[in-house]
Design an enzyme around this catalytic site. Structure first.
Site, mmCIF file in Angstrom:
data_model
loop_
_atom_site.group_PDB
_atom_site.id
_atom_site.type_symbol
_atom_site.label_atom_id
_atom_site.label_comp_id
_atom_site.label_asym_id
_atom_site.label_seq_id
_atom_site.Cartn_x
_atom_site.Cartn_y
_atom_site.Cartn_z
ATOM 1 N N CYS A 238 3.456 28.777 -15.967
ATOM 2 C CA CYS A 238 2.563 29.027 -17.899
ATOM 3 C C CYS A 238 1.943 27.982 -18.396
ATOM 4 C CB CYS A 238 4.264 29.311 -18.476
ATOM 5 S SG CYS A 238 5.227 28.529 -18.484
ATOM 6 N N PRO B 164 1.111 -1.407 0.173
ATOM 7 C CA PRO B 164 -0.076 -0.025 0.264
ATOM 8 C C PRO B 164 0.811 1.004 -0.169
ATOM 9 C CG PRO B 164 0.368 -0.617 2.262
ATOM 10 C CD PRO B 164 0.833 -1.655 1.443
ATOM 11 N N GLY B 165 0.840 1.596 -0.817
ATOM 12 C CA GLY B 165 1.070 3.474 -0.616
ATOM 13 C C GLY B 165 -0.524 4.696 -0.091
HETATM 14 N N1 LLP Z 1 2.653 -1.531 -6.913
HETATM 15 C C1 LLP Z 1 2.822 -1.429 -7.360
HETATM 16 C C2 LLP Z 1 3.743 -3.324 -8.412
HETATM 17 C C3 LLP Z 1 2.788 -0.176 -7.766
HETATM 18 O O1 LLP Z 1 2.415 0.197 -9.618
HETATM 19 C C4 LLP Z 1 1.713 0.406 -7.992
HETATM 20 C C5 LLP Z 1 1.505 1.779 -7.232
HETATM 21 C C6 LLP Z 1 1.886 0.194 -5.647
HETATM 22 C C7 LLP Z 1 2.363 -1.193 -4.921
HETATM 23 C C8 LLP Z 1 1.301 1.448 -4.797
HETATM 24 O O2 LLP Z 1 0.151 2.169 -4.913
HETATM 25 P P1 LLP Z 1 -1.591 2.468 -4.001
HETATM 26 O O3 LLP Z 1 -1.185 1.672 -2.945
HETATM 27 O O4 LLP Z 1 -0.549 4.170 -3.955
HETATM 28 O O5 LLP Z 1 -2.603 2.804 -4.811
HETATM 29 N N2 LLP Z 1 0.295 8.603 -9.645
HETATM 30 C C9 LLP Z 1 -0.469 7.806 -9.573
HETATM 31 C C10 LLP Z 1 -0.855 7.358 -9.051
HETATM 32 C C11 LLP Z 1 0.329 5.708 -9.241
HETATM 33 C C12 LLP Z 1 0.581 4.435 -8.885
HETATM 34 C C13 LLP Z 1 1.614 3.694 -9.164
HETATM 35 N N3 LLP Z 1 1.559 2.278 -9.116
HETATM 36 C C14 LLP Z 1 -1.776 9.010 -8.644
HETATM 37 O O6 LLP Z 1 -1.212 10.020 -8.588
HETATM 38 O O7 LLP Z 1 -3.033 8.440 -8.709
#
Ligand code: LLP
Length: 407
Positions: free
Chosen positions: A332, A264-265
């Site tokens: 800009c 989780p992120g």
């Molecule tokens: N594991 C893998 C293999 C991933 O590709 C990602 C996110 C995560 C874990 C973590 O995902 P999370 O739990 O944070 O949803 N910049 C975009 C999100 C890109 C996510 C990329 N991969 C945004 O701001 O919504």
């Protein structure tokens, strides 16, 4: 943010704006909610560093017991600096360079998550050069629509991520027969900001069946990594509860003795952070009202890039009726906005504006575009505030060029 009041005026005065502010107590709570959900089972929560890679954030989670999910050797090094044990670090990503693979093997991290057969061959080759055995997992693409934003959906065959189940099987057999590879894990990640359990369940079922097939081939998978993607509340979304999430996954694993991993992120840091910015001016072009603030798309690009919604609040006493306005930055580009045509109260120079749910993919996606300093970051923990990243100076921004200027 967490449950106590944050004195934004004081923080703005002390640290300046624009500013990221993170509630470290909330970060810990979120981690522990998820960890608890898997209680009684072997589990490892690997925080996805990409969401917020500030060293103090990583360290706080490492101290709670979290592992780290990394997508570059730079992130692996951040994890190590913060005290993460190599056996709790995993390295994913659709394109790792030879140097990154070499370093990851030397650092003896838990496993390299391989995303293609070609990559497996490189890992084998490099492990051979180093006269060692590399622990790997394979990212399976279960071809499931996660029902999220197309930019952050990754589990369909149309996406560049992972390999289909048949290829995965072939790769595992190849790895098992290699003297330099040790397949120990399996991985999938179907997308980000997930709010529906069914796609997760479906993916987990498919991948669990693959694990059963692999076990029958004497390929002993120990780690079952379900990726990240748990959604958060940006705009009143109905969310997946950690307990239900864990139950849904565990329900697909009957008869299998596995350590469950997730990455989780956003779930951990997203709603732990806000972006604080200050009103510079208001202006009206013909009949369109703009509130121009000191933060911009280079600081928080999600609205510009994904048309993402972030709740925005004005921190001031009521001054009159809200009217339609767009909240925009000084960069800009027409794409430089935080919100378009929302109802917003009248503002004055130096009013503070809070942009919510900005703890994930906020600072990490920021840049120096327009030679704007990347902003400072502040932690709040136990009611105390502390600086965890200094604002860039102009000298920081030119450091890699200035001595290369020709006469
Ligand atoms: N594991 C893998 C293999 C991933 O590709 C990602 C996110 C995560 C874990 C973590 O995902 P999370 O739990 O944070 O949803 N910049 C975009 C999100 C890109 C996510 C990329 N991969 C945004 O701001 O919504």
């Amino acid at each position: 943010m967490g449950h106590f009041m944050v004195d934004y005026r004081y923080l703005a005065q002390k640290y300046g704006t624009p500013l990221y502010i993170y509630d470290f107590d909330h970060i810990k709570t979120q981690y522990n909610r998820l960890k608890e959900a898997f209680r009684g089972r072997k589990s490892l929560i690997c925080y996805a560093i990409k969401a917020n890679s500030n060293l103090s954030v990583i360290k706080t989670l490492v101290n709670e017991g979290a592992g780290c999910d990394c997508v570059s050797i730079g992130e692996v090094k951040r994890a190590l600096i913060c005290g993460a044990k190599p056996y709790k670090i995993i390295f994913s990503g659709v394109g790792k360079s030879d140097d990154e693979i070499r370093e990851a093997i030397k650092l003896d991290i838990l496993m390299i998550n391989v995303e293609s057969e070609a990559e497996l061959d490189r890992v084998e080759e490099i492990a051979k050069e180093l006269s060692t055995k590399a622990r790997i997992s394979v990212r399976v693409n279960p071809n499931i629509d996660p029902k999220t934003h197309p930019y952050i959906s990754t589990g369909l065959h149309a996406n560049k991520f992972g390999v289909d189940e048949d290829s995965a099987k072939r790769i595992y057999i190849k790895a098992k027969n290699s003297d330099h590879l040790e397949p120990i894990g399996i991985h999938f990640h179907i997308g980000s900001q997930l709010t529906k359990l069914d796609p997760i369940k479906e993916a987990s079922t498919k991948v669990a069946n693959l694990v059963r097939a692999l076990k029958a081939l004497d390929i002993d998978i120990k780690f079952f990594d379900v990726g990240g993607g748990l959604g958060i509340d940006y705009n009143g979304e109905k969310l997946i509860e950690p307990y239900d999430y864990a139950q849904a996954i565990l329900g697909t694993l009957s008869g299998l003795d596995l350590t469950i991993m997730c990455e989780p992120g956003r779930f951990i840091v997203g709603n732990s952070g806000v972006f604080l910015t200050k009103v510079l001016y208001e202006k009206i072009n013909t009949d369109k009202r703009f509130v121009i603030v000191d933060g911009a798309m280079n600081d928080l690009i999600r609205p510009s890039l994904y048309n993402a919604y972030h709740k925005i609040e004005l921190l001031s006493e009521a001054r009159g009726e809200a009217t339609q306005a767009s909240i925009v930055g000084p960069v800009c580009e027409s794409g430089d906005f935080f919100a378009k045509d929302i109802a917003f109260p009248p503002t004055k120079h130096d009013d503070l504006i809070i942009i919510k749910s900005a703890g994930a993919y906020g600072f990490t996606m920021s840049s120096n575009y327009n030679t704007r300093a990347r902003v400072a970051e502040v932690a709040i923990e136990n009611g105390n505030d502390r600086l965890i990243r200094r604002r860039d100076t102009f000298e920081d921004m030119i450091a890699n060029e200035i001595d290369l200027l020709e006469e």
